[in-house]
Enzyme design. Structure first.
Site, short mmCIF file in Angstrom:
data_model
loop_
_atom_site.label_atom_id
_atom_site.label_comp_id
_atom_site.label_asym_id
_atom_site.label_seq_id
_atom_site.Cartn_x
_atom_site.Cartn_y
_atom_site.Cartn_z
N GLU A 1 -3.31 -9.98 4.20
CA GLU A 1 -4.44 -9.61 5.06
C GLU A 1 -5.49 -10.71 5.07
OE1 GLU A 1 -2.88 -7.62 3.00
OE2 GLU A 1 -2.74 -5.60 3.82
N GLU B 1 0.84 -1.21 0.00
CA GLU B 1 0.00 0.00 0.00
C GLU B 1 0.87 1.26 0.00
OE1 GLU B 1 -4.04 -0.65 2.16
OE2 GLU B 1 -2.50 -1.54 3.44
C1 1HE Z 1 6.88 -8.86 12.07
C2 1HE Z 1 6.17 -8.69 10.86
C3 1HE Z 1 4.94 -8.00 10.92
C4 1HE Z 1 7.98 -9.76 10.43
N1 1HE Z 1 4.51 -7.56 12.12
N2 1HE Z 1 6.41 -8.41 13.23
N3 1HE Z 1 2.18 -8.71 7.16
C5 1HE Z 1 2.41 -10.02 7.06
O1 1HE Z 1 1.53 -10.84 7.26
C6 1HE Z 1 3.81 -10.43 6.73
C7 1HE Z 1 4.41 -11.14 7.91
N4 1HE Z 1 5.84 -11.34 7.75
C8 1HE Z 1 6.35 -12.35 7.00
O2 1HE Z 1 5.66 -13.06 6.30
C9 1HE Z 1 7.85 -12.52 7.03
O3 1HE Z 1 8.34 -11.90 8.20
C10 1HE Z 1 8.60 -11.91 5.82
C11 1HE Z 1 8.29 -12.74 4.57
C12 1HE Z 1 8.23 -10.47 5.57
C13 1HE Z 1 10.12 -11.95 6.09
O4 1HE Z 1 10.50 -13.26 6.45
P1 1HE Z 1 11.89 -13.50 7.21
O5 1HE Z 1 12.08 -14.98 7.33
O6 1HE Z 1 12.94 -12.71 6.54
O7 1HE Z 1 11.72 -12.81 8.66
P2 1HE Z 1 10.97 -13.36 9.96
O8 1HE Z 1 11.86 -14.29 10.71
O9 1HE Z 1 9.61 -13.87 9.64
O10 1HE Z 1 10.75 -12.01 10.78
C14 1HE Z 1 11.82 -11.39 11.49
C15 1HE Z 1 11.19 -10.69 12.68
O11 1HE Z 1 10.28 -9.69 12.21
C16 1HE Z 1 10.35 -11.63 13.54
O12 1HE Z 1 10.39 -11.14 14.87
P3 1HE Z 1 11.41 -11.79 15.97
O13 1HE Z 1 11.12 -11.03 17.19
O14 1HE Z 1 11.02 -13.24 16.03
O15 1HE Z 1 12.79 -11.58 15.42
C17 1HE Z 1 8.95 -11.42 13.02
O16 1HE Z 1 7.94 -11.72 13.97
C18 1HE Z 1 8.99 -9.92 12.75
N5 1HE Z 1 7.99 -9.54 11.77
N6 1HE Z 1 6.88 -9.26 9.86
C19 1HE Z 1 5.24 -7.77 13.23
N7 1HE Z 1 4.21 -7.74 9.81
C20 1HE Z 1 -3.23 -0.75 7.31
S1 1HE Z 1 -3.64 -2.34 7.11
C21 1HE Z 1 -2.26 -3.17 6.51
C22 1HE Z 1 -2.45 -4.62 6.80
C23 1HE Z 1 -1.19 -5.41 6.62
O17 1HE Z 1 -0.15 -4.92 6.29
S2 1HE Z 1 -1.36 -7.07 6.88
C24 1HE Z 1 0.15 -7.75 6.40
C25 1HE Z 1 0.95 -8.13 7.60
#
Ligand code: 1HE
Length: 264
Positions: free
Chosen positions: A138, A118
């Site tokens: 989402e 977005e």
């Molecule tokens: C996060 C987030 C997040 C990572 N919120 N903490 N977005 C999503 O559903 C995408 C969610 N994220 C992922 O699918 C993956 O993290 C990625 C593909 C982006 C990257 O993967 P990777 O293997 O490089 O990283 P990781 O190990 O998954 O994440 C590293 C850290 O970032 C980890 O935290 P840690 O404390 O365990 O190190 C994750 O929890 C954290 N992290 N993404 C919070 N999104 C106005 S409305 C908009 C609505 C949306 O955007 S919905 C989409 C949400």
């Protein structure tokens, strides 16, 4: 020469200036540049605080990914009213990008998902590195886009593709994104910043009124009925050509002092 931009931002964002280009970096790579409220407010602050002399903005992300979208750890227990206000916050901030002071070039790499997509859709020019991929998770998180995605993304890729992405969790590659018009430049890995800077520098060299017209008038004309659109186009065109900058540039061309149009 890079130097600091005097805008106070949260630690999740970093700003610098290279001549007429303001550079905004998503700087929370440990959380894959996920957006908490502080970051969204910081984005709004950045785009409303650009000093005079800035002609374009370059937006990019630190680490392996452009952005993982909404910080899901902040979703907490919002009620409906708070949810509407939260989305409104994103709309306001991203509106300051699309309808702000100067054009914005976004450089995309790795995950460009949810709110990250977005954000990218609010920019005026998008450059993808080959690692970029796009998704709207989402659907699988039980939520809905809230950062203007329903308005901007269908205009870029069509309602059908966005519906598919949200319902099936489909992702698109950088090459697919380029083919469908989501991005207009596709470069090799690691080349995005340089390409983005080159484009931003070109944009900053345009006549300010041309950039204004492209940012403010074009998207509105494109949504108007044709009769109103032709009228608004005529007005915008007359305003732009009456400006001293246009006169100067036309004179330079007619006196053979301006570059010709060549294949890129
Ligand atoms: C996060 C987030 C997040 C990572 N919120 N903490 N977005 C999503 O559903 C995408 C969610 N994220 C992922 O699918 C993956 O993290 C990625 C593909 C982006 C990257 O993967 P990777 O293997 O490089 O990283 P990781 O190990 O998954 O994440 C590293 C850290 O970032 C980890 O935290 P840690 O404390 O365990 O190190 C994750 O929890 C954290 N992290 N993404 C919070 N999104 C106005 S409305 C908009 C609505 C949306 O955007 S919905 C989409 C949400």
């Amino acid at each position: 020469m890079a130097n600091r931009l005097d805008i106070t931002l949260p630690a999740s964002l970093a700003a610098e200036r290279q001549g007429a280009i303001a550079i905004l970096r998503l700087a929370r790579p440990g959380k894959r540049n996920a957006f908490n409220d502080e970051t969204i407010l910081g984005i709004e602050t950045f785009f409303t605080s650009l000093p005079d002399g800035i002609g374009a903005v370059l937006l990019h992300g630190e680490g392996e990914h452009f952005s993982a979208g909404l910080d899901l750890s902040e979703l907490k227990e919002r009620d409906v009213t708070q949810g509407i206000a939260h989305s409104g916050l994103w709309h306001r901030a991203f509106g300051k990008i699309q309808f702000g002071k100067v054009p914005v070039v976004a450089v995309l790499h790795g995950a460009v998902v949810g709110g990250g997509l977005e954000l990218a859709a609010s920019a005026h020019v998008r450059v993808a590195e080959r690692s970029a991929y796009y998704a709207l998770p989402e659907g699988s998180r039980g939520i809905y886009v809230g950062g203007g995605g329903s308005v901007r993304l269908p205009r870029l890729i069509g309602v059908a593709r966005m519906t598919d992405m949200m319902l099936t969790g489909r992702t698109y590659s950088a090459e697919e994104g380029q083919a469908m018009g989501l991005t207009t430049y596709l470069v090799e890995q690691g080349r995005g910043f340089a390409k983005g800077l080159e484009l931003a520098t070109h944009i900053a060299g345009n006549a300010p009124l041309t950039n204004f017209a492209v940012m403010q008038a074009l998207p509105r004309i494109a949504e108007m009925d044709p009769a109103g659109g032709y009228e608004m186009e005529a007005l915008m065109s007359a305003i732009a050509q009456a400006d001293g900058e246009a006169k100067k540039r036309l004179k330079e061309f007619l006196e053979k002092r301006a570059p010709k149009v060549t294949r890129s």
